[in-house]
Structures are given as C-alpha cells and as structure tokens.
Design an enzyme around this catalytic site. Structure first.
Site, mmCIF file in Angstrom:
data_model
loop_
_atom_site.group_PDB
_atom_site.id
_atom_site.type_symbol
_atom_site.label_atom_id
_atom_site.label_comp_id
_atom_site.label_asym_id
_atom_site.label_seq_id
_atom_site.Cartn_x
_atom_site.Cartn_y
_atom_site.Cartn_z
ATOM 1 C CE LYS A 48 -23.674 -47.257 5.088
ATOM 2 N NZ LYS A 48 -23.143 -46.762 3.773
ATOM 3 C CB SER B 101 -24.810 -42.833 3.299
ATOM 4 O OG SER B 101 -24.422 -44.426 3.080
ATOM 5 C CB SER C 3 -23.322 -43.585 0.318
ATOM 6 O OG SER C 3 -24.106 -43.051 0.550
#
Lengths: 474, 477
Positions: A68, A143, A167
């Site tokens: 990420k 997210s 997330s």
C-alpha cells in the site's frame, strides 16, 4: 494469465521449495500480469520492476507482496494517494518492510489507496482509478482498495494494507479476499504514514486464512521504534491454526450489528454463514455491545483530530508539494496544502482542527475519549462470555463507481468495522459467498467478520480458518 | 499609590543527554547544518517518536533537587502550531500531566531567605534553529528535538534581583547535578518572563505581560526593570495594561509589543497517541535520587567544617563542581592544617595556572593525589617553598609523582642545622664588606646573607631556618 499469479503465499512457497519455479520467475509473472491487467484494474500506482526483480533474485525464497502506497520502502515512492507527496522518495524502510524481507517476501509494486487512507472506495485517490476486479463498474472498497484489487484480481500473491476504521476488512470483503486487522500494537507503525495514530494498523490482504497467518508472522511483534507495540509474545500463527475447528467454539452475534437496512444479499450470506458455523459445531449466542451506536460519532471525532496533527507536517517546507505561489511562510503553508490535499482530506483536517479547538476539546475529543472507553469495555465484557463475534463486514456489497457522493453515506461503510478499531481488538474479513445478481450483472463477493479479543490473533485465525474450510466445502 | 511586582519565570533548560528527545540523533554543536538528523527529527512521513530515558532521568533528578512531587504516570501531548522550526508542525510536550509537580527554590534576599515556589517541570523537545540570509531563510534541524525541560515558577518574585537570584540558584543546582551545562550564550537556558504589578496589599494578580525567549541574566534584569517602570507609568497615566507578549530589544533597552492575548495561538493540545505514559516505579525514582550530588550550599558548609577552610574559599571552590571534587580528592585524609595549605595553594597558584592555560581542572595532567603529595612534602619541610612553586607548574603541565621527582633530582630541602651552619659561616667569611655594613648598623644586610646561603645550598636550604640562623651568627660576631 500466467497461472503463477493465482497462487497464494503457501502454494508459492511450496512451488519455490520444490523448484517448480524461481522467485524471479514468480516476480516476472506478477510483472507480466501487471502489464496485462493493470490498465484495466488500476491496482498499482507504480511498479519498480527492475528493483523488484533484482531483489527477488537476491531472495530466492521471496514471494512478491504488493505494498500500500503509504508504507515507506527506501528509494521508492510513497504518495499516500496524494498530490502532496507526488514525487516523494522514501528515505527509510518501515519496520514491516524489514519484517517481510526477513520472512521471505519481496516488496512488489505500490498499490493505490484513498488519499491518506481516508475513504471507503479508493475514489479519493488523487493519483489513479482502481476498480473492483469482480465488476469493473464497481469500487474495490477502501482505503486499501489497491491492495484488495491486486489480490482479488490475481495481480499479486498477497498484499499489505492498513486499517484505521475498516480499510483492510471492507475492501477484502468487496474483492473476495481475506483481510486481517491485527490488534492495536500488534504490528509496528514505524514507517507507515499516519492517518489516526491510535487506530492505524498494518495487516495482510491475502487469498486464504493460512496466508494471512503466514504474513502476520512477518509483521507482528514489539518494535524498538514504536512505543505503542507491547512486548507481547508472538505465537506461531500457522501452528495455531493447524487443525482448527469450530466445534465447541462460542460465537457471539452482537444484536446491534444485525440491523434493518442491511442489504438483503449481505443479510442472506451472513445468515448462511451463521448456519454453517452452527452446523460445524459452533455454539452461537446473541450478545450485546450497547455502545455500538456511538462508535461512528466517536470515530469521526478521534480519527480526524489525530489526522489534523499527523497531516500538519505536509507543509511544503522539507518535502512534498510546495506551492509556486508562496511569497511568505503563511502562504507557503496555506497554498501548498490547498493545492496538495484533496477534498476529503481537507474535510477531515477541518473537522479535526475544530474538535480540538480551545473551548471545544471537552465537548468533543474529551467526551469521545470517554465513550471510546465504554466501547472498549463492551467488547471486554463480551469476550468474557464468548470466544469470538461474527458480524457482517459491510452493510452492502461493492457499490458502483461514483454512486456514493454524500460523505456520511460513505462513512456508513465502516459501521461494523469501526467499533473493533476503537476497542483495539483484532478482526478479520473472510469470504462468505457471492450475491445472486438479479439483472445478469456479475455476482459480487461478500465477506463476514470475526472479531476476537486483543492479541488473540491465534484464535481469530483458527476460527477464520475453520470457517473458510466449511465455506469452501473442504 | 505604591505598587509591587509579581514576577514568574518559565525557564527552558536543554538537557545534557547524548541523544535527542525522541530519536537517536547525537546532540553535537558546531556541526554543518542538518547533519545530525533522521526521519524522526525531520518529521518524515511514518516516523515515530521514542522517549529518551536519560532525559526523563535528568528531569526527575531536577524535580527531586527542587523538592517536586514526581508523577508516576506522566503523559505527553501534542502542541499544534505551524512554524518551520518544528518539523512535524506540532511539538511533543507535557501539557496537563507533567513529570514533576510543586517544589521550590530558596534564594537569599536583603530581607533574608525566601522560597520561590515551582508550579511544575515538564519535558518537551526543542525547536530547530532558523537562520536568516539576505533573501531567504534556512532551517537547521541539528538542534531540533533537543530534550528541553521547562521549569515553571509561581509568580513569587518581587524584583529583578530576585528573579536573577532564582535563576542563579537554579543554574548552580542544574550544572552541579550534570543536568545541563546551562550555558546561556549557547541557548542552554532560556526564560520566558512574566511580570505584572499590583497595589501593595492587593491579593489579586495584575494583568501580566510576557517577555519571551530571554537568554541573558543581564537582559532579563534590564527587561524586568524596564517593564516594572513602564507598567507603573501606565498606571500613573491611567493607561490600561494589556495582556500581551512583548519582545525585549537589547539595543534600544526597551520592550515592544509582539502580540496581544486575542492573537494568542490556539495550540489544540491533545494526548500524544504515539507515546504511552511514562511509568515510573518507586525503585526507579529512588535509584535516581541516589545519584543526586550534594547541593552546593550543603557542600560549602561541610567543606568549611571538614577542612577548616575560609568561607570565601569554600564558596569559590563549590561554585564549580569539578573544582570542588578535585579539591576534596586532593585533601582526602589530610589534617585541617595541611588541608588549609592545600586550599591556599589551589585558590592562588592552581587557579592561576588554570586561567593561564585555559584548561578545566579535569584537563590538567596533575592528579589530585600528586597535589596532595606536593603540599604534604612542603608541609613536612621535605621541600621548601621555592621548590614547591617550581614543581607545581611542571606537574600541572606534565603530571608525575612529586615524591619521585624530588628524590630523583635531589630537591629535598636542606634543614640539617650543621650543614646550614657551614653554609652561613662560608657566606660570612667570603663577604667582609656586607659584614662590615651589618656591623655599622645596616640590619638589612642580613637578607644578603640569606640569599648567599640559598645560593650555596643550590636553593635547597629552608629559608625559614636560614633566616634565624643568619641573624644568630651575625649577632654573635
């Protein structure tokens, strides 16, 4: 598609061990798949192909992991999905990056996310569009949408995500992945760009519960660089889930989570999951977490407050975007930030600044901290009676791109994931089935959430593993 | 109407730790800008603070010296403000729940001793240094993150003199315990000064004015005197005193308004989520208490008692811990008479050598044992005064064992009466002129013969013995 991309961590390791393929071939397969599919899915923002291949070569047992884009890997970009960090190169490695390298993983490309992890659809990324691999008209969740899309779409073997209020779990549910949010403090946050410091945790997004255990092993433990990681022993997670069963496991169904307004398909899949658990010998009891209703409000005070301070450092002085129109210090800040941050980030900074302001602190942050303690106690009480909780992950399956415009509606995605985040316990999203699409549209994956007491990832993974086996009909 | 001052100080003290408050960067001065920096003190994305235990220790030791109550569960907060000297754009500080609470400092005033109460001591990180150039400014983060202890007094001081007495006492104590160098020019010790005035007899505090970031005692004294005068003039002319921050202009010798209360920052304090509370056990605090040095005041009294030295000498010696430590190491086991001689030698000759060489006592080659031996040799008459004065600079410079040197070079004083008598006779016989002078009544001629005897003995004769001997012999002629 090169079949190697479909592999999970466990299978990839077995193949590498047997000599069926090399770590370089495995990385190459991921890179080929990236070239073939990323234009459509948009999981990755950037991919240092040469670097990844060189590292795979140096690490013969290395399994590629998508990272990420808020976790620092020295020499690589770390945009956090924001224009304000476009062009920024990390100066150091996050502790989790050292951990995965030491445990036979290689960082692959960097995957998309909502800007500074604020969002539930990855639509808040300023740098790229990521879609759901199961239906490209829909969002991958967020997210950690890039992480889930990469794993769900077989653009990688597994991925690292972060979870502040859901997330990891929500996009895992949307993209048919396993997504684990470790207990607060289980995994070091050093080198992970902060959104809300008292909530953020790094965790695995994988193709199986076994993989989640393998990857958590590389992440968990005390870190000298993060004062919020206690010296709790780290169990052998793979050993802990070996032969795990649901027989005799006491599973609580918090009544506050089984609400009207749940999408009927989500409700059906969750009900079936409950039945499967019961059939496998679990004891299911209704429990209550009475302060659940306040969790959303508490979260939207605490998280923006912390974010307002955490994001202050993006000021154009030392790194990141600096406005061309800055003629004095105040304008340097104001314009760099106005140009660099997107609307959701600005909204949360403003909210956070407001709730911390002189005269408002007690009414907002002070009060929210107290209610947070009540929410934590709810869980502590319940975990005195049951081994785990079973709940939906998200009230709906993946929604259409652009469908949710209103921030509050978007925030409701995290209704079932936020309370556990506030309490600091561990939870996991496990695939539980697909929707029955009415109009010939593709069926959408839906997960269920198991929640266990803090630092009980061993039992959480065991229960999730047993459920996964039941679910897969194994 | 008569007014009185109420003065309170917030004193920032840079702690003498090896590394920074929240990261492992070394604290060194005189380095190229931005060389002692890392992702943590530069506020890079993802970097996290870790508490420097040494800084906690030094703060707690300070608290113990000042009689504070030590908080077993202190917590850090974030103080939010945008400025380029603070990398994260928030400062990690202790707002509501600091390490040390209460306590006080006793100062001497013309009206006798007075205790200035301490409100609390908290720990925080220092800001970076901003350098201004012709058209731009630069930030040097080498200083950024230096452990900074803030000692907040109650408004108990009534004059500039008292404020300086308070700061002097604080400085002495902190330097003594090795908590800080308290070097004002280096910015080790900086004070925010708060002053208000009120009619004598009034119990409510007047409207205060704060003068920030003062780093010289002279400046603080002048600023306080100026403010006390200015505020009285305001009162006299019915001009309201506004609560504000003022700046001291050291050139114009006046204060000027910086910002009023309405424009004060809203720091939006909240608990620092990256750090857990500082948990201190009873054992830990006691272990730190055991490390506290004897305070200068107590030491002075003890040294006077133990070594029989003068009050003034004890005062001077104890001002610098290293000097006092050295003196006490050298005086170990000596009786009071010799210890006093040692003190005299230290205060005059050794201090002079330190001044000349620009060395600190710890840097000179002479061990305390060597100084003790030298003084003992002289006291016992093994060497004479001139030999002592000759050997001291040499040993100061190069070190060595005085006893061995004296033996090796045969510097032992000649105090054998028959040997000295022979020298005296020889001198008298060889100098009929001065003998005649003496006989003619020029008594001063005796000095000439003492000199001759010293010469004949190659400086080893003890002049204290030679003098009377010469007098006796000349009188007998």
């Amino acid at each position: 598609m090169n079949e190697l991309c479909k592999l999970g961590i466990k299978e990839a390791r077995a193949g590498l061990a047997k000599g069926d393929f090399t770590s370089v071939e495995l990385m190459q397969a991921v890179i080929d798949r990236y070239h073939e599919e990323n234009a459509r899915i948009g999981a990755y923002l950037t991919f240092d192909e040469e670097g990844a291949l060189a590292e795979a070569k140096a690490n013969p047992g290395g399994v590629p992991l998508a990272i990420k884009d808020l976790i620092n890997v020295k020499g690589q970009p770390c945009t956090c999905g924001s224009k304000i960090l476009k062009g920024y190169t990390s100066a150091y490695d996050a502790t989790v990056i050292k951990g995965i390298r030491a445990h036979g993983f290689v960082p692959a490309g960097r995957v998309n996310m909502d800007e500074f992890a604020m969002g539930s659809s990855t639509e808040n990324s300023a740098l790229g569009r990521t879609v759901n691999p199961y239906d490209v008209t829909r969002v991958p969740g967020g997210s950690s949408g890039g992480s889930a899309a990469a794993v769900g779409g077989n653009l990688c073997i597994a991925a690292l995500g972060t979870d502040t209020g859901g997330s990891i779990r929500q996009p895992a549910s949307f993209c048919n992945c396993v997504g684990l949010k470790p207990s607060y403090g289980r995994v070091s946050r050093f080198g992970v760009t902060a959104f809300a410091s008292s909530l953020d945790q790094v965790g695995p997004i994988t193709k199986s519960v076994e993989d989640a255990a393998l990857l958590l092993q590389a992440l968990a433990g005390h870190d000298e660089m993060d004062g919020t990681t206690p010296r709790e022993p780290v169990p052998d997670y793979s050993a802990a889930i070996e032969g795990a069963t649901l027989k005799g496991v006491k599973i609580g169904l918090p009544k506050e989570y089984y609400i009207d307004g749940l999408d009927p398909e989500v409700k059906r899949i969750t009900d079936e999951a409950i039945k499967k658990c019961a059939a496998a010998g679990a004891e299911l009891v209704e429990v209550s977490l009475p302060h659940t209703d306040y969790a959303m409000a508490v979260y939207y005070v605490v998280a923006p407050a912390e974010a307002s301070a955490n994001l202050a450092r993006f000021d154009g002085v030392r790194y990141g975007h600096r406005s061309e129109r800055s003629d004095n210090v105040f304008n340097l800040y104001a314009r760099s930030r106005a140009e660099g941050f997107g609307p959701e980030v600005k909204r949360r900074i403003i909210m956070g600044t407001y709730v911390l302001s002189s005269g408002y602190y007690d009414a907002y942050y002070g009060r929210a901290s107290k209610v947070r303690t009540l929410i934590r106690r709810d869980f502590e009480t319940v975990f005195g009676k049951v081994d785990a909780l079973l709940t939906p992950v998200v009230p709906t399956p993946a929604f259409k791109m652009g469908e949710v415009q209103d921030p509050i509606t978007m925030y409701l995605n995290d209704l079932f994931t936020i309370p556990g985040s506030l309490a600091g316990n561990c939870s996991i999203s496990v695939p539980a089935g697909f929707t029955r699409a009415a109009d010939g549209a593709p069926p959408l994956p839906v997960g269920v959430q198991f929640i266990c007491d803090a630092f009980r990832e061993d039992s959480l993974l065991g229960i999730a593993r047993a459920f996964e086996q039941v679910e897969r009909g194994a | 109407m008569n007014f009185e001052n109420t003065i309170g100080l917030e004193t920032h003290v840079q702690l003498k730790t090896r590394t920074k408050m929240f990261c492992g960067c070394l604290l060194k001065t005189g380095c190229e800008p931005n060389t002692n920096v890392c992702p943590v003190c530069l506020g890079y994305p993802g970097a996290l603070p870790m508490i420097n235990k040494e800084a906690v220790k030094l703060t707690v030791m300070s608290g113990l010296m000042l009689g504070c109550e030590i908080n077993r569960h202190a917590t850090f907060d974030r103080k939010n403000y945008f400025y380029p000297d603070m990398a994260k754009d928030y400062q990690i500080s202790e707002n509501g729940n600091p390490l040390c609470i209460g306590g006080g400092v006793t100062i001497e005033t013309p009206n006798g001793p007075k205790t200035i109460r301490i409100n609390h001591i908290h720990l925080e990180e220092d800001a970076a240094k901003i350098n201004h150039y012709a058209t731009t400014s630069g930030v040097d983060f080498n200083r950024g993150g230096t452990p900074l202890m803030e000692i907040v007094s109650e408004p108990d001081m009534a004059s500039a003199d008292e404020a300086i007495a308070y700061l002097t006492a604080l400085k002495e104590m902190l330097v003594y315990a090795g908590v800080s160098d308290c070097n004002l020019e280096e910015g080790n010790m900086r004070s925010d000064v708060n002053i208000s005035i009120r009619p004598v007899g009034e119990t409510k505090l007047g409207t205060k004015v704060e003068i920030k970031n003062m780093n010289s005692f002279r400046g603080i004294h002048a600023a306080l005197e100026y403010e006390a005068r200015r505020q009285r003039e305001c009162m006299a002319h019915s001009i309201p005193i506004v609560q504000e921050t003022r700046r001291w202009d050291g050139e114009a010798l006046e204060t000027a308004s910086m910002r009023s209360k309405e424009n004060a920052h809203d720091y939006r304090y909240f608990p620092e989520p990256d750090l857990v509370p500082v948990a201190l056990s009873e054992e830990q605090i006691e272990a730190w208490r055991a490390l506290l040095p004897e305070q200068p005041k107590a030491r002075r009294a003890r040294m006077i008692e133990e070594y029989g030295i003068a009050e003034y000498d004890a005062d001077v010696l104890s001002q610098h811990k290293a000097n006092a430590d050295y003196f006490e190491a050298a005086a170990k086991g000596l009786d009071k008479k010799i210890a006093k001689q040692l003190c005299n030698l230290f205060m005059s000759d050794v201090m002079a050598l330190l001044n000349e060489s620009g060395k600190a006592i710890g840097e000179c080659a002479m061990r305390p044992e060597a100084l003790r031996s030298l003084v003992t040799l002289a006291a016992k008459g093994t060497i004479n005064g001139p030999t002592l004065k000759e050997l001291l600079p040499e040993i100061f410079e190069k070190g060595g064992d005085p006893e061995a040197i004296v033996k090796e070079r045969g510097l032992g004083a000649v105090s054998d009466a028959s040997a000295l008598e022979a020298f005296v006779d020889q001198a008298i016989a060889a100098n009929p002129g001065p003998v005649a002078d003496f006989k003619a009544g020029k008594k001063a001629a005796a000095g000439f013969f003492v000199g001759q005897v010293m010469k004949l003995s190659k400086g080893k004769a003890d002049p204290k013995i030679v003098g009377p001997l010469v007098a006796k012999k000349l009188a007998a002629l």
